[in-house]
Scaffold this motif. Structure first.
Motif, PDB file in Angstrom:
ATOM      1  N   LYS A  68       0.800  -1.234   0.000  1.00  0.00           N
ATOM      2  CA  LYS A  68       0.000   0.000   0.000  1.00  0.00           C
ATOM      3  C   LYS A  68       0.832   1.284   0.000  1.00  0.00           C
ATOM      4  CE  LYS A  68      -4.077  -2.286   1.563  1.00  0.00           C
ATOM      5  NZ  LYS A  68      -3.811  -3.401   0.728  1.00  0.00           N
ATOM      6  N   ALA A  69       1.968   1.253  -0.699  1.00  0.00           N
ATOM      7  CA  ALA A  69       2.727   2.488  -0.905  1.00  0.00           C
ATOM      8  C   ALA A  69       1.878   3.424  -1.753  1.00  0.00           C
ATOM      9  CB  ALA A  69       4.053   2.190  -1.609  1.00  0.00           C
ATOM     10  N   GLU A  70       2.062   4.706  -1.555  1.00  0.00           N
ATOM     11  CA  GLU A  70       1.250   5.708  -2.243  1.00  0.00           C
ATOM     12  C   GLU A  70       2.086   6.520  -3.220  1.00  0.00           C
ATOM     13  OE1 GLU A  70      -0.422   7.911   1.015  1.00  0.00           O
ATOM     14  OE2 GLU A  70      -1.834   6.299   1.500  1.00  0.00           O
ATOM     15  N   ASP A  71       1.409   7.107  -4.207  1.00  0.00           N
ATOM     16  CA  ASP A  71       2.034   8.016  -5.176  1.00  0.00           C
ATOM     17  C   ASP A  71       3.305   7.433  -5.784  1.00  0.00           C
ATOM     18  OD1 ASP A  71       0.062  10.008  -4.696  1.00  0.00           O
ATOM     19  OD2 ASP A  71       1.159  10.650  -2.918  1.00  0.00           O
ATOM     20  N   VAL A  72       3.210   6.204  -6.279  1.00  0.00           N
ATOM     21  CA  VAL A  72       4.376   5.526  -6.851  1.00  0.00           C
ATOM     22  C   VAL A  72       4.667   6.094  -8.238  1.00  0.00           C
ATOM     23  CG1 VAL A  72       5.336   3.303  -7.572  1.00  0.00           C
ATOM     24  CG2 VAL A  72       3.878   3.444  -5.525  1.00  0.00           C
ATOM     25  N   VAL A  73       5.909   6.498  -8.433  1.00  0.00           N
ATOM     26  CA  VAL A  73       6.363   7.040  -9.716  1.00  0.00           C
ATOM     27  C   VAL A  73       7.572   6.237 -10.150  1.00  0.00           C
ATOM     28  CG1 VAL A  73       7.349   9.060 -10.869  1.00  0.00           C
ATOM     29  CG2 VAL A  73       5.553   9.370  -9.167  1.00  0.00           C
ATOM     30  N   GLN A  74       7.589   5.813 -11.409  1.00  0.00           N
ATOM     31  CA  GLN A  74       8.774   5.139 -11.941  1.00  0.00           C
ATOM     32  C   GLN A  74       9.395   6.028 -13.004  1.00  0.00           C
ATOM     33  OE1 GLN A  74       6.730   1.585 -13.539  1.00  0.00           O
ATOM     34  NE2 GLN A  74       7.758   2.044 -15.457  1.00  0.00           N
ATOM     35  N   ILE A  75      10.714   6.080 -13.004  1.00  0.00           N
ATOM     36  CA  ILE A  75      11.457   6.938 -13.930  1.00  0.00           C
ATOM     37  C   ILE A  75      12.472   6.073 -14.662  1.00  0.00           C
ATOM     38  CG2 ILE A  75      12.959   8.956 -14.131  1.00  0.00           C
ATOM     39  CD1 ILE A  75      11.736   9.846 -11.369  1.00  0.00           C
ATOM     40  N   ASP A  76      12.425   6.113 -15.981  1.00  0.00           N
ATOM     41  CA  ASP A  76      13.370   5.368 -16.813  1.00  0.00           C
ATOM     42  C   ASP A  76      14.666   6.173 -16.901  1.00  0.00           C
ATOM     43  OD1 ASP A  76      14.761   3.991 -18.797  1.00  0.00           O
ATOM     44  OD2 ASP A  76      12.986   3.698 -20.044  1.00  0.00           O
ATOM     45  N   LEU A  77      15.735   5.625 -16.372  1.00  0.00           N
ATOM     46  CA  LEU A  77      17.028   6.310 -16.361  1.00  0.00           C
ATOM     47  C   LEU A  77      17.956   5.843 -17.478  1.00  0.00           C
ATOM     48  CD1 LEU A  77      17.837   6.191 -12.532  1.00  0.00           C
ATOM     49  CD2 LEU A  77      16.809   8.074 -13.824  1.00  0.00           C
ATOM     50  N   ARG A  78      17.535   4.823 -18.233  1.00  0.00           N
ATOM     51  CA  ARG A  78      18.419   4.276 -19.270  1.00  0.00           C
ATOM     52  C   ARG A  78      18.806   5.374 -20.261  1.00  0.00           C
ATOM     53  NH1 ARG A  78      14.581  -0.455 -21.028  1.00  0.00           N
ATOM     54  NH2 ARG A  78      13.226   1.350 -20.839  1.00  0.00           N
ATOM     55  N   GLY A  79      20.093   5.487 -20.507  1.00  0.00           N
ATOM     56  CA  GLY A  79      20.602   6.490 -21.434  1.00  0.00           C
ATOM     57  C   GLY A  79      20.757   7.875 -20.821  1.00  0.00           C
ATOM     58  N   LYS A  80      20.342   8.043 -19.557  1.00  0.00           N
ATOM     59  CA  LYS A  80      20.436   9.348 -18.897  1.00  0.00           C
ATOM     60  C   LYS A  80      21.552   9.400 -17.861  1.00  0.00           C
ATOM     61  CE  LYS A  80      15.529  10.189 -19.420  1.00  0.00           C
ATOM     62  NZ  LYS A  80      14.267   9.867 -18.823  1.00  0.00           N
ATOM     63  N   THR A  81      21.825   8.246 -17.232  1.00  0.00           N
ATOM     64  CA  THR A  81      22.825   8.196 -16.170  1.00  0.00           C
ATOM     65  C   THR A  81      23.298   6.757 -16.009  1.00  0.00           C
ATOM     66  OG1 THR A  81      23.268   8.650 -13.836  1.00  0.00           O
ATOM     67  CG2 THR A  81      21.057   7.906 -14.383  1.00  0.00           C
ATOM     68  N   ALA A  82      24.458   6.612 -15.405  1.00  0.00           N
ATOM     69  CA  ALA A  82      25.003   5.271 -15.172  1.00  0.00           C
ATOM     70  C   ALA A  82      24.635   4.736 -13.786  1.00  0.00           C
ATOM     71  CB  ALA A  82      26.516   5.303 -15.325  1.00  0.00           C
ATOM     72  N   ILE A  83      23.860   5.497 -13.004  1.00  0.00           N
ATOM     73  CA  ILE A  83      23.560   5.053 -11.634  1.00  0.00           C
ATOM     74  C   ILE A  83      22.585   3.889 -11.584  1.00  0.00           C
ATOM     75  CG2 ILE A  83      24.090   7.293 -10.607  1.00  0.00           C
ATOM     76  CD1 ILE A  83      21.040   7.710 -10.269  1.00  0.00           C
ATOM     77  N   GLY A  84      21.839   3.660 -12.655  1.00  0.00           N
ATOM     78  CA  GLY A  84      20.891   2.558 -12.693  1.00  0.00           C
ATOM     79  C   GLY A  84      20.007   2.678 -13.910  1.00  0.00           C
TER      80      GLY A  84
END
Length: 120
Positions: free
Chosen positions: A24-40
Motif C-alpha cells: 500500500k505504498a502511495e504516489d508511486v512514480v517510476q522513472i526510466d534512467l536508461r541512457g540518462k545516467t550510469a547510476i541505474g
C-alpha cells in the motif's frame, strides 16, 4: 556491475512495483534512467503514510527481492523511516514520508518538465 543469476532490471522493476502495491505504498512514480545516467536503469519513488510504514515497506521489499529474485540490495535510512534508499544496482528505490518527499522533490530533478505528477 553484473551479478550471476540475478533478475534483470525489468524483472526487478516489476517485482518492486508489485511489492510497493502489495504494501500500500502511495504516489508511486517510476522513472526510466536508461541512457540518462550510469547510476541505474530505473528509479522508483513512493510514499508511506508514516515512518513505521516507510520502514515496513522498505524491509519487505528488500526481503522479497532477495528471497524471490536473488537480488541483494543496499539500504540507507531504514532506522529513521523518513526516507529509505534501496539500491539494487539496476533499480534505485526511494520510499519517503510525504512531507520529506515534498521537501526534496526528486521527481522534479529526474522527470522532464510537465511529467512530474502532482500529489494530492
Amino acid at each position: 556491475m553484473t551479478r550471476p543469476h540475478q533478475a534483470d532490471s525489468e524483472t526487478q522493476l516489476a517485482a518492486i512495483l508489485k511489492s510497493l502495491d502489495d504494501d500500500k505504498a502511495e504516489d508511486v512514480v517510476q522513472i526510466d534512467l536508461r541512457g540518462k545516467t550510469a547510476i541505474g536503469d530505473y528509479m522508483v519513488i513512493a510514499s508511506g503514510r508514516s515512518s513505521r510504514q516507510v520502514s515496513a515497506i522498505s524491509e519487505k521489499l528488500v526481503d522479497r527481492l532477495k528471497r524471490e529474485h536473488g537480488v541483494p540490495a543496499r539500504t540507507e535510512g531504514r532506522e529513521t523511516g523518513d526516507w529509505v534508499l534501496i539500491d539494487t544496482g539496476d533499480v534505485i528505490v526511494h520510499v519517503f514520508r510525504p512531507e520529506v518527499r515534498e521537501f526534496y522533490q526528486l521527481e522534479k530533478m529526474w522527470l522532464p518538465a510537465g511529467q512530474a505528477t502532482a500529489k494530492s
